[in-house]
Design an enzyme around this catalytic site. Structure first.
Site, PDB file in Angstrom:
ATOM      1  N   GLU A 127       0.157   4.874   5.943  1.00 32.84           N
ATOM      2  CA  GLU A 127      -0.978   5.012   5.025  1.00 32.84           C
ATOM      3  C   GLU A 127      -2.013   6.176   4.891  1.00 32.84           C
ATOM      4  O   GLU A 127      -2.640   6.609   4.077  1.00 32.84           O
ATOM      5  CB  GLU A 127      -1.808   3.952   5.050  1.00 32.84           C
ATOM      6  CG  GLU A 127      -1.237   2.300   4.921  1.00 32.84           C
ATOM      7  CD  GLU A 127      -0.934   2.293   3.078  1.00 32.84           C
ATOM      8  OE1 GLU A 127      -1.320   3.018   2.366  1.00 32.84           O
ATOM      9  OE2 GLU A 127      -0.471   1.123   2.897  1.00 32.84           O
ATOM     10  N   ARG A 179      -8.075  -2.305   5.296  1.00 36.03           N
ATOM     11  CA  ARG A 179      -7.484  -0.842   4.981  1.00 36.03           C
ATOM     12  C   ARG A 179      -7.448  -0.211   6.516  1.00 36.03           C
ATOM     13  O   ARG A 179      -8.024  -0.129   7.239  1.00 36.03           O
ATOM     14  CB  ARG A 179      -8.179   0.040   4.238  1.00 36.03           C
ATOM     15  CG  ARG A 179      -7.651   1.401   3.795  1.00 36.03           C
ATOM     16  CD  ARG A 179      -6.372   1.140   2.952  1.00 36.03           C
ATOM     17  NE  ARG A 179      -6.349   2.466   2.182  1.00 36.03           N
ATOM     18  CZ  ARG A 179      -5.081   2.793   1.851  1.00 36.03           C
ATOM     19  NH1 ARG A 179      -4.067   1.974   1.848  1.00 36.03           N
ATOM     20  NH2 ARG A 179      -4.770   3.788   1.280  1.00 36.03           N
ATOM     21  N   GLU A 221       2.445   1.218   2.421  1.00 36.16           N
ATOM     22  CA  GLU A 221       2.473   2.457   1.503  1.00 36.16           C
ATOM     23  C   GLU A 221       3.788   2.779   0.954  1.00 36.16           C
ATOM     24  O   GLU A 221       4.351   2.039   0.189  1.00 36.16           O
ATOM     25  CB  GLU A 221       1.731   3.541   2.275  1.00 36.16           C
ATOM     26  CG  GLU A 221       1.157   4.606   1.362  1.00 36.16           C
ATOM     27  CD  GLU A 221       1.961   5.577   0.409  1.00 36.16           C
ATOM     28  OE1 GLU A 221       3.042   5.882   0.765  1.00 36.16           O
ATOM     29  OE2 GLU A 221       1.602   5.886  -0.594  1.00 36.16           O
ATOM     30  N   THR A 274       3.831  -1.384  -1.669  1.00 36.74           N
ATOM     31  CA  THR A 274       2.784  -2.375  -1.656  1.00 36.74           C
ATOM     32  C   THR A 274       3.219  -3.776  -2.190  1.00 36.74           C
ATOM     33  O   THR A 274       4.610  -3.650  -2.733  1.00 36.74           O
ATOM     34  CB  THR A 274       1.602  -1.874  -2.760  1.00 36.74           C
ATOM     35  OG1 THR A 274       1.142  -0.476  -2.271  1.00 36.74           O
ATOM     36  CG2 THR A 274       0.565  -2.901  -2.600  1.00 36.74           C
ATOM     37  N   ASP A 284      -2.129   8.735   2.081  1.00 39.30           N
ATOM     38  CA  ASP A 284      -2.845   8.782   0.926  1.00 39.30           C
ATOM     39  C   ASP A 284      -4.194   9.481   1.212  1.00 39.30           C
ATOM     40  O   ASP A 284      -4.748   9.584   0.066  1.00 39.30           O
ATOM     41  CB  ASP A 284      -3.186   7.048   0.846  1.00 39.30           C
ATOM     42  CG  ASP A 284      -2.277   6.188   0.068  1.00 39.30           C
ATOM     43  OD1 ASP A 284      -1.467   6.791  -0.357  1.00 39.30           O
ATOM     44  OD2 ASP A 284      -2.316   5.031   0.290  1.00 39.30           O
ATOM     45  N   GLY A 335       2.680  -0.535  -6.910  1.00 37.99           N
ATOM     46  CA  GLY A 335       2.944   0.587  -7.614  1.00 37.99           C
ATOM     47  C   GLY A 335       2.240   1.946  -7.234  1.00 37.99           C
ATOM     48  O   GLY A 335       2.421   2.609  -8.360  1.00 37.99           O
ATOM     49  N   GLY A 336       1.731   2.209  -6.179  1.00 34.06           N
ATOM     50  CA  GLY A 336       1.064   3.246  -5.918  1.00 34.06           C
ATOM     51  C   GLY A 336       0.063   3.650  -6.997  1.00 34.06           C
ATOM     52  O   GLY A 336      -0.775   2.662  -7.573  1.00 34.06           O
ATOM     53  N   SER A 382      -7.534   4.320  -1.662  1.00 37.57           N
ATOM     54  CA  SER A 382      -6.381   3.484  -2.153  1.00 37.57           C
ATOM     55  C   SER A 382      -6.079   3.225  -3.506  1.00 37.57           C
ATOM     56  O   SER A 382      -7.327   3.316  -4.372  1.00 37.57           O
ATOM     57  CB  SER A 382      -6.411   2.061  -1.528  1.00 37.57           C
ATOM     58  OG  SER A 382      -5.502   1.257  -2.119  1.00 37.57           O
ATOM     59  N   SER A 383      -5.383   2.998  -4.276  1.00 40.73           N
ATOM     60  CA  SER A 383      -5.288   2.555  -5.711  1.00 40.73           C
ATOM     61  C   SER A 383      -4.900   0.813  -5.806  1.00 40.73           C
ATOM     62  O   SER A 383      -5.111   0.322  -6.992  1.00 40.73           O
ATOM     63  CB  SER A 383      -4.138   3.184  -6.308  1.00 40.73           C
ATOM     64  OG  SER A 383      -3.889   4.425  -6.404  1.00 40.73           O
TER      65      SER A 383
END
Length: 596
Positions: free
Chosen positions: A451, A113, A427, A407, A454, A501-502, A478-479
């Site tokens: 990013e 990340r 992102e 993503t 986020d 997909g966020g 993050s998701s």
């Protein structure tokens, strides 16, 4: 040629010798299917190994690496490098990734990340006491985090790779030099973007003299990216994090015309990938393994599933694959509760303590049973509140809702039973809209991430800090939910899956797991199902996929419902009882599965 391989028509092959291992890469002439709308896919059965990725050229690169004797990590690296070229709107070397790896005995979690530069503060996205609009923040130097993908992949390869590091870059270098055809999805992404053309490099590279996006089927070469990848291939990640490539990243970020960022070469050279302890959660007969914070994915997915398991058992989907309104109500209410906890507690664990000192406190059966009791016959709407999963030393404010995008996902199972689930991102589509060319001066390059958006734009609420606020060196929440599934009794691998997909990654992954375990669906059938999501406010149904009666029934529960395009990019590979594999690729995107 295997049935799975035959799903692509190969012509005009280029034979390019690689450095060792007797491996040669054949660059296929492939035009991906339409990447918007919904395109039925059959699912792919293979005997011993499979690769699932978001673009056929990327999938093929991973396939060829496995055919040449490489393993799942090797294939993931080759896939990612090709995605940097052919799917620049979604992921690449200018972004970050989470990689789950299974070596036949243990699961490891590699965190690539991005990190906030040393000059970033909680006020990063605030102007005159108010947060910037989302796109003001995105299309700027402020939004760029220090990229982590390359260093993370190098660490995973150092520990598990089989082929030489340099070999894994040849597919992407070859395609960048020889060119690839613009897909419908890339063209659509270019045509719908309002900011990319203003970047001095990307505007010249992806648009013609009249400002029109490159046409579908047009051949695009990327000599700058080829040169950047060649340096990383020969010199390792050091070539990316030091020297001319790092200088170029810092200058692009600092030189943004309207909102420059503070990133320095010291920020870049100091980046470290982190190996974290994966979270493996019992879920009836399965153990579901996922990524810990700074990802909120696994915890939130398993909160939803754990809360659902406490609800009355309802019927499986109808014949057309649409879930019943009763099950959807339960799923959406469980999502509201899980997202309320997510917004309060989850952030970079190097900066924020877990509730009760252990992130699994949020998955404790007794806690989820209490949360499940809050679900009734009327929707909570936007009134779902976070719970108290453990003794807290610090009270955090809940983060205000803000967009998440972008993503790509890669799932791989090799012939030795090693597995990868890797979700990778820059992102938003095309990230920060800043292209870097490594200082080469050649046409093209790669996109830098956004990013840092986020993080919470608002650092505190009524004097109470938000856990996911910006801090120097911190990784944004993050998701992303790369997932590996195992049989609880035997420990055998069952599946590798994940999605872009966020924030909706969480819903897509959770619903896929339910479909495969509870509804007996194949990987492809599960991915074909229509989507329904909420992060705590309105409910969104996938446009054109639900009968009006379902929408009316949800509204009767008190949900505020509307339709929109929900473009997931799920990839899933399932290990069948006889040891063979069956893979699925999302019908909403251009991905395929290949293997033998």
């Amino acid at each position: 040629m295997s049935p799975a391989r035959a799903s692509l028509t190969l012509s005009g092959l280029l034979l390019v010798p690689l450095y060792s291992f007797g491996f040669s890469y054949e660059a296929p002439s492939v035009t991906p299917e339409v990447g918007s709308g919904y395109e039925e896919k059959p699912g792919w059965a293979t005997e011993s190994f499979a690769v699932a990725a978001a673009n056929p050229l990327a999938t093929d690169a991973g396939y060829q690496v496995l055919k040449a004797g490489g393993n799942a990590v090797d294939a993931a690296i080759a896939v990612q490098m090709v995605l940097t070229l052919v799917e620049p709107q979604s992921s690449g070397i200018g972004g970050g990734a989470f990689l789950l790896h299974y070596d036949g005995a243990d699961v490891q979690a590699y965190d690539g990340r991005e990190t906030a530069p040393a000059g970033a503060t909680g006020e990063l996205f605030m102007e005159d006491g108010e947060p910037l609009t989302f796109m003001e923040a995105v299309a700027s130097g402020l939004s760029v985090g220090v990229p982590g993908t390359v260093r993370m992949l190098e660490q995973a390869h150092r520990e598990h790779g089989k082929l030489d590091w340099s070999e894994l870059f040849v597919p992407a270098i070859t395609l960048a030099e020889e060119g690839f055809e613009i897909s419908q999805r890339l063209h659509t992404s270019l045509a719908s973007d309002q900011a990319l053309a203003s970047d001095p490099l990307a505007g010249k590279f992806y648009f013609d003299a009249e400002g029109e996006p490159l046409a579908v089927g047009e051949t695009l070469k990327n000599p700058a990216l080829a040169e950047v990848l060649r340096r990383i291939a020969s010199q390792g990640s050091q070539a990316f994090y030091e020297g001319e490539l790092a200088d170029d990243i810092a200058s692009r970020v600092q030189g943004h015309a309207t909102r420059p960022g503070s990133m320095t070469v010291d920020d870049i050279s100091g980046y470290q990938a982190v190996e974290r302890e994966p979270i493996c959660t019992p879920w009836q007969q399965w153990d579901v393994c996922g990524f810990p914070p700074p990802s909120s994915g696994h915890i939130t997915v398993m909160q939803i599933l754990g809360i659902l398991d406490q609800q009355p058992l309802l019927e499986a989907p109808l014949d057309n694959g649409v879930s019943s309104s009763g099950w959807l109500h339960q799923f959406l209410e469980a999502s509201r509760l899980a997202f309320a906890d997510r917004g309060r507690y989850i952030a970079d664990p190097d900066f924020v303590d877990a509730p009760g000192g252990d992130w699994t406190s949020m998955l404790a059966p007794a806690y989820l049973a209490r949360r499940s009791e809050l679900i009734g016959d009327a929707s909570m709407g936007d009134n779902a509140q976070p719970g108290n999963p453990g003794e807290l030393d610090v009270t955090w404010a809940s983060q205000p809702d803000q967009p998440e995008y972008g993503t790509s996902h890669i799932s791989i199972i090799d012939a030795e039973g090693n597995a990868v689930a890797m979700t990778t991102s820059i992102e938003q589509a095309f990230g920060s809209r800043i292209m870097a060319d490594g200082g080469t001066g050649l046409p093209g390059g790669y996109m830098l991430n956004n990013e840092l958006t986020d993080f919470s734009f608002t650092p505190e609420i009524d004097g109470v800090p938000v856990a996911n606020r910006v801090e120097p060196g911190k990784r944004p929440r993050s998701s992303m939910s790369p997932t590996l599934v195992f049989d609880q009794d035997t420990g055998e691998l069952i599946a590798s899956l994940g999605s872009p997909g966020g924030a909706a990654i969480i819903h897509y992954t959770a619903r896929t797991l339910v479909a495969m375990r509870d509804w007996g669906m194949s990987a492809q059938e599960a991915l074909n199902l229509p989507h329904a999501i909420t992060t705590g406010g309105d409910v969104y149904l996938e446009e054109g996929r639900f009968p009006e009666a379902i929408k009316e029934a949800l509204e009767a529960y008190g949900h505020t419902v509307s339709e929109r395009e929900l473009t997931s990019g799920l990839q899933a590979i399932r290990v069948l009882e006889d040891g063979t594999l069956f893979g699925g690729a999302d019908p909403r995107r251009e991905g395929v599965v290949m293997g033998e």
